[in-house]
Design a protein around this motif. Structure first.
Motif: not given
Length: 540
Positions: A353-365
């Motif tokens: 979960q943490e790895g996917y959330l980190r990616v979402i935060r980096e891509v989401l404006p």
């Protein structure tokens, strides 16, 4: 005076009070209101595929914008189907108005089994809202609508309901043209309470500020108090972003838990203090509690050492003024930075979960919206997903109702058409509202829905394994191919099998300006539990 039907008064009242969108499904009891709404300029109607979708979309619209979210459903089963959304709006303090009907006026209470009849329809509506009323004649429609808006927007904002009998919607009378309704003024901060609060703060060495949804409009004042006291600010979910969570004084909950061990004053602002009293469930010795809340019942429900009943911004203005002459406190930024780093390292164990959330935060404006869901990734997000402005993290609050996420995200996007919106769901929760892919396609509501497919109700499965001898009951799921399912609705569907793949796919999806589903397969039972961070044990 103008001759208007009850339905026209309701429609014009919505418009006069700034409602520009109504979600819902037309039905026989409501036809005269539906027709009035169709003729009301400046109000668009978005019809959904299920009544729960209409309620959740109104909730998402309200929660993300701070404006009124409106929806309409038929009485009886229509109202009940939207009940989960209404109780979510109630628990999360969202201004939502439900317009519904009833059976013919002369048959109410007779129990004859009329179409959509409930034993006591108005009582059912009242049980899900802050206030609900029935319009029995067009001459009282304007006053009832004014009361609904006043109740909804005054004090602690919560949903309201309006119903009218089937035959009353089309009745007409000479009535005043509807106008906007002003909410009641909030209570002024009591000077004596402000003085006592300032004294409590001055005596504290290690204060912690906890913010909830009641502080959404008080970000600058919260920041000023935090900097004056060099006090960290934390939030569980509804208050995320009141102070940007990359601010040097902001702590996500796992880092705030480390600071909590030696905290001597908890300052709750517009918060039920769920994190401290229901999640952490351990109090530092000698802790004092100061609460600032617009709802006086909060001071009775959880009695503080000092309570200040006021609007958060006005109360903090008074409190900051009272503290203005105090000497500046030494910076805590280095200490808080260390706590933050330790917590981040610990949270990195919650995979995937943490790895996917980190990616979402980096891509989401930075100004994008993130809508959680009751799922393994949703629970983890509360602990590790940083938010940079109020309302950008949309949650279901204490109802924690499975399936609210995707439908709510559609309402968020309707209310914020220029912003990017990402919804995260588990496979179980997404299936509660999957039919609204048709609504997203029809109205081009460009939500990117990320579905984490672990083939289970993850929490149920883990609890049955660990606490009930691995006796599994109703935990494992057989799912469709979510990519193919999305495409069958005419919606783009993709699959990402790692955080790296999600990074590229999500960037492309957000650029499409169209609804998208991204399926992320997760091996059943492989999710690390986020609960040790949600219900932590005291540090030794």
């Amino acid at each position: 005076m103008t001759r208007l039907t009850t339905g026209e008064v309701i429609a014009k009242s919505l418009s006069a009070n700034g409602v520009d969108t109504v979600f819902g499904i037309p039905g026989a009891h409501m036809y005269d209101f539906n027709d009035a709404l169709a003729r009301e300029e400046g109000v668009r109607f978005i019809h959904t595929r299920h009544e729960q979708g209409a309620g959740y979309m109104a909730y998402g619209y309200a929660k993300s914008t701070g404006r009124v979210g409106a929806y309409t459903v038929v009485p009886g089963p229509g109202l009940l189907n939207s009940g989960a959304a209404l109780c979510t709006a109630y628990g999360s303090n969202a201004p939502v108005i439900c317009v519904t009907g009833n059976i013919m006026s002369h048959l109410i209470g007779q129990g004859r089994g009329q179409l959509h009849e409930l034993p006591d329809h108005l009582a059912t509506l009242r049980g899900l809202t802050k206030w609900a009323g029935r319009i029995d004649h067009p001459t009282e429609a304007g006053d009832k609508m004014a009361e609904a808006f006043c109740q909804m927007l005054s004090g602690r904002q919560r949903p309201v309901g309006i119903e009218a009998p089937w035959d009353v919607f089309g009745m007409s009378a000479e009535v005043p043209e509807p106008v906007a309704t002003a909410p009641l003024a909030p209570p002024l901060p009591d000077p004596e309470a402000v003085r006592r609060a300032a004294e409590l703060i001055r005596a504290a060495k290690r204060p912690l500020i906890m913010v909830g949804s009641g502080a959404l409009g008080a970000g600058p004042q919260v920041g000023a108090l935090a900097r004056h006291l060099q006090a960290p600010v934390t939030a569980h979910r509804s208050g995320k972003g009141v102070l940007p969570e990359d601010d040097a004084l902001s702590l996500l909950p796992p880092a705030a838990w480390r600071y909590w061990q030696e905290c001597d004053l908890l300052i709750g602002i517009g918060s039920r203090l769920e994190l401290q009293y229901f999640r952490w469930r351990w109090m530092p010795k000698g802790l004092k509690v100061l609460r600032l809340d617009i709802d006086p019942t909060e001071m009775v429900r959880l009695k503080p050492d000092c309570g200040l009943v006021a609007d958060a911004a006005q109360g903090l203005d008074a409190l900051n003024a009272a503290l203005a002459g105090d000497a500046a406190r030494p910076s805590r930024e280095a200490e808080l930075g260390q706590l933050r780093a330790e917590a981040e390292a610990a949270l990195a164990t919650v995979q995937p979960q943490e790895g996917y959330l980190r990616v979402i935060r980096e891509v989401l404006p930075r100004d994008g919206f993130f809508v959680e869901e009751v799922s393994q990734v949703g629970f983890t997000a509360r602990m590790c997903f940083p938010v940079y402005a109020p309302r950008q993290y949309v949650t279901c609050g204490y109802q924690d109702n499975l399936g609210f996420g995707f439908n709510t995200a559609l309402g968020v996007k309707v209310g914020n058409p220029e912003k990017k919106v990402v919804s995260v769901s588990g496979d179980g929760g997404f299936m509660f509202g999957v039919q609204e892919l048709a609504t997203a396609k029809q109205f081009n509501i460009a939500v990117v829905a990320i579905v984490f497919n672990n083939g289970a109700y993850g929490n149920v499965r883990r609890d049955q394994q660990t606490s009930y001898g691995n006796r599994l009951l109703g935990a494992d799921l057989e799912n469709p191919d979510f990519v193919a399912l999305a495409r069958s609705f005419g919606v783009q569907g993709y699959r990402a099998e790692s955080p790296g793949e999600l990074r590229a796919v999500l960037a492309d999806a957000l650029a499409l300006d169209a609804p998208v589903v991204i399926e992320v397969p997760v091996q059943r039972g492989s999710d690390a539990s986020p609960w040790p961070f949600i219900h932590p044990a005291p540090l030794s």
